[in-house]
Design a protein around this motif. Structure first.
Motif, PDB file in Angstrom:
ATOM      1  N   ALA A 108       9.048  35.222 -38.938  1.00 46.88           N
ATOM      2  CA  ALA A 108      10.295  35.152 -39.657  1.00 46.88           C
ATOM      3  C   ALA A 108      11.259  34.135 -38.925  1.00 46.88           C
ATOM      4  O   ALA A 108      11.746  33.254 -39.737  1.00 46.88           O
ATOM      5  CB  ALA A 108      10.818  36.468 -39.492  1.00 46.88           C
ATOM      6  N   ILE A 109      11.106  34.042 -37.474  1.00 47.49           N
ATOM      7  CA  ILE A 109      12.004  33.222 -36.884  1.00 47.49           C
ATOM      8  C   ILE A 109      11.575  31.826 -37.380  1.00 47.49           C
ATOM      9  O   ILE A 109      12.444  30.836 -37.716  1.00 47.49           O
ATOM     10  CB  ILE A 109      12.246  33.231 -35.424  1.00 47.49           C
ATOM     11  CG1 ILE A 109      12.718  34.638 -34.996  1.00 47.49           C
ATOM     12  CG2 ILE A 109      12.793  32.264 -34.760  1.00 47.49           C
ATOM     13  CD1 ILE A 109      12.678  35.010 -33.688  1.00 47.49           C
ATOM     14  N   ARG A 169      13.634  26.351 -31.562  1.00 48.21           N
ATOM     15  CA  ARG A 169      14.176  27.787 -31.293  1.00 48.21           C
ATOM     16  C   ARG A 169      15.386  27.781 -30.714  1.00 48.21           C
ATOM     17  O   ARG A 169      15.561  26.926 -29.582  1.00 48.21           O
ATOM     18  CB  ARG A 169      13.205  28.592 -30.760  1.00 48.21           C
ATOM     19  CG  ARG A 169      12.175  29.095 -31.287  1.00 48.21           C
ATOM     20  CD  ARG A 169      10.864  29.834 -30.570  1.00 48.21           C
ATOM     21  NE  ARG A 169      11.395  31.345 -30.088  1.00 48.21           N
ATOM     22  CZ  ARG A 169      10.940  32.175 -30.263  1.00 48.21           C
ATOM     23  NH1 ARG A 169      10.399  32.412 -31.557  1.00 48.21           N
ATOM     24  NH2 ARG A 169      11.410  33.379 -30.013  1.00 48.21           N
ATOM     25  N   SER A 223       4.384  38.327 -37.824  1.00 47.91           N
ATOM     26  CA  SER A 223       5.572  37.636 -37.209  1.00 47.91           C
ATOM     27  C   SER A 223       5.704  36.585 -38.041  1.00 47.91           C
ATOM     28  O   SER A 223       5.098  36.093 -38.982  1.00 47.91           O
ATOM     29  CB  SER A 223       5.366  37.308 -35.664  1.00 47.91           C
ATOM     30  OG  SER A 223       4.938  38.375 -35.057  1.00 47.91           O
TER      31      SER A 223
HETATM   32  N1  GLU Z   1       9.688  39.306 -35.555  1.00 47.50           N
HETATM   33  C1  GLU Z   1      10.138  37.742 -35.218  1.00 47.50           C
HETATM   34  C2  GLU Z   1       9.478  37.077 -35.980  1.00 47.50           C
HETATM   35  O1  GLU Z   1       8.599  37.536 -36.989  1.00 47.50           O
HETATM   36  C3  GLU Z   1       9.866  37.467 -33.863  1.00 47.50           C
HETATM   37  C4  GLU Z   1       8.839  36.477 -33.538  1.00 47.50           C
HETATM   38  C5  GLU Z   1       9.250  35.510 -32.558  1.00 47.50           C
HETATM   39  O2  GLU Z   1       9.927  35.914 -31.325  1.00 47.50           O
HETATM   40  O3  GLU Z   1       8.749  34.232 -32.348  1.00 47.50           O
HETATM   41  O4  GLU Z   1       9.670  35.922 -36.261  1.00 47.50           O
END
Ligand code: GLU
Length: 368
Positions: A57-58, A70, A55
């Motif tokens: 990416a966000i 966020r 994870s």
């Molecule tokens: N797949 C997303 C990421 O890589 C979701 C992770 C999240 O909700 O923090 O950031």
């Protein structure tokens, strides 16, 4: 029983969550990411084939969009992920290149596991990448699926990836030491479990249950993933991402974090696909005679044994099978839609057009 030691040719899936990758400002931390890549490179050098599920990416998309935290809504989170995924991958690529390794990006959703052809396509790609010595890096395709954003469910994607890659071990890296006998937030003295033979309902309750606050990417999500992976014949370790040399130590079979033993019988890929490729759409409740026929007699499930139907499903969907008040003991592709099944329940097969409710070739028993 001791923990398995991985040897050359074995496959490892490592899953790391956002909280294990970011620094104090919430951006991916190159040093933490670098340490993880050091572990992957050392494992790769030993001939073990590694797939990373990451994870982050966000988190990597916030600063480029001028966001301090966020955003609250799903489309903005998806946008941040779309901006951040390339940046996150670049960090991994740079770090792995320093070790002479090549990375590949795979963006998947749980739904890619629901279509047999897409599942096989993904499996062929992973197999070829590993044969070429490349490190596949998987994340949820946040543009079109929001499972992880909503439920913190990259754990489950990692378990399905471990099944797809036919991995020997799935390592779920987190910010806890492992799985505790009860919720450590409520009971700070809860002992760390070194080994789990079987995931019991008690353990699931201790982890906060499914869908609770604590389960958002927390222990319940780890347990659900461990359940899928162990059932697929994959051992699972839940360990602290900050533990020194955590990846290589887990591969060496060292006692770190919590180890979940894999089930020793192997189900065919087709049955695993039925069981874990798609989320069940409902539950068919049956009487004890039908349970025995399915579990002990390895027979098909017939309408005569059905006592109840929960959920709305169509013919061809996956449903769970349980006795009233019990945990699901089987799962399979149902031949009746839910409304048809309500009309058919309790009747003899001879009177009915579809015959079996679930044919035994399309059914997997979840009990040992
Ligand atoms: N797949 C997303 C990421 O890589 C979701 C992770 C999240 O909700 O923090 O950031």
């Amino acid at each position: 029983m001791t923990r398995p030691q991985l040897a050359a040719g074995d496959r490892l899936v490592v899953k790391v969550g956002t909280s294990s990758l970011v620094g104090p400002k919430g951006e991916p931390d190159a040093a933490r990411l670098g340490t993880l890549c050091d572990g992957i490179a050392a494992t790769h050098a030993a001939g073990i084939e590694v797939v990373l599920v990451s994870s982050g990416a966000i988190a990597a998309g916030l600063a480029p969009l001028g966001l301090q935290s966020r955003p609250p809504d799903i489309p903005s989170l998806q946008a941040a992920a779309a901006v951040g995924q390339g940046r996150l991958f670049r960090l991994y690529n740079q770090s792995l290149e320093e070790h002479g390794l090549t990375a590949a990006q795979l963006l998947l959703t749980r739904y890619d596991f629901m279509h047999r052809q897409q599942y096989l396509n993904a499996r062929n790609t992973v197999d070829r990448l590993l044969a070429l010595g490349v490190v596949p890096i998987v994340n949820e395709n946040d543009t079109i699926a929001v499972d992880e954003i909503r439920f913190g469910d990259n754990d489950r994607l990692a378990a399905l990836t471990a099944n797809l890659a036919r991995a020997k071990l799935l390592l779920l890296l987190t910010d806890a030491e492992g799985v505790h006998a009860s919720d450590p937030r409520k009971d700070p003295n809860a002992p760390l479990l070194s080994e789990v033979q079987r995931i019991t309902p008690e353990l699931e309750r201790a982890a906060g249950g499914r869908g609770s606050e604590f389960s958002l990417g927390g222990m319940a999500s780890k347990l659900a993933a461990a359940w899928v992976a162990t059932f697929s014949g994959v051992g699972v370790v839940v360990a602290n991402s900050a533990a020194p040399d955590v990846v290589t130590r887990c591969c060496a079979g060292e006692e770190i974090g919590t180890f979940f033993f894999p089930h020793d019988r192997k189900a065919s890929a087709r049955r695993l696909w039925i069981a874990f490729g798609q989320p069940p759409r409902g539950t068919v409740t049956v009487d004890e005679g039908a349970r025995k026929a399915v579990v002990e007699g390895k027979r098909s499930l017939l309408p005569a044994g059905v006592t109840g139907v929960q959920g709305t499903f169509d013919s061809g969907d996956v449903v769970d099978v349980s006795v009233s008040g019990g945990r699901p003991f089987a799962r399979g592709l149902v031949r009746y839609g839910s409304e048809e099944l309500v009309a058919a329940q309790g009747r003899s097969t001879a009177e009915l057009a579809h015959g079996e409710v679930i044919h035994r070739d399309q059914l997997i028993v979840l009990e040992d």
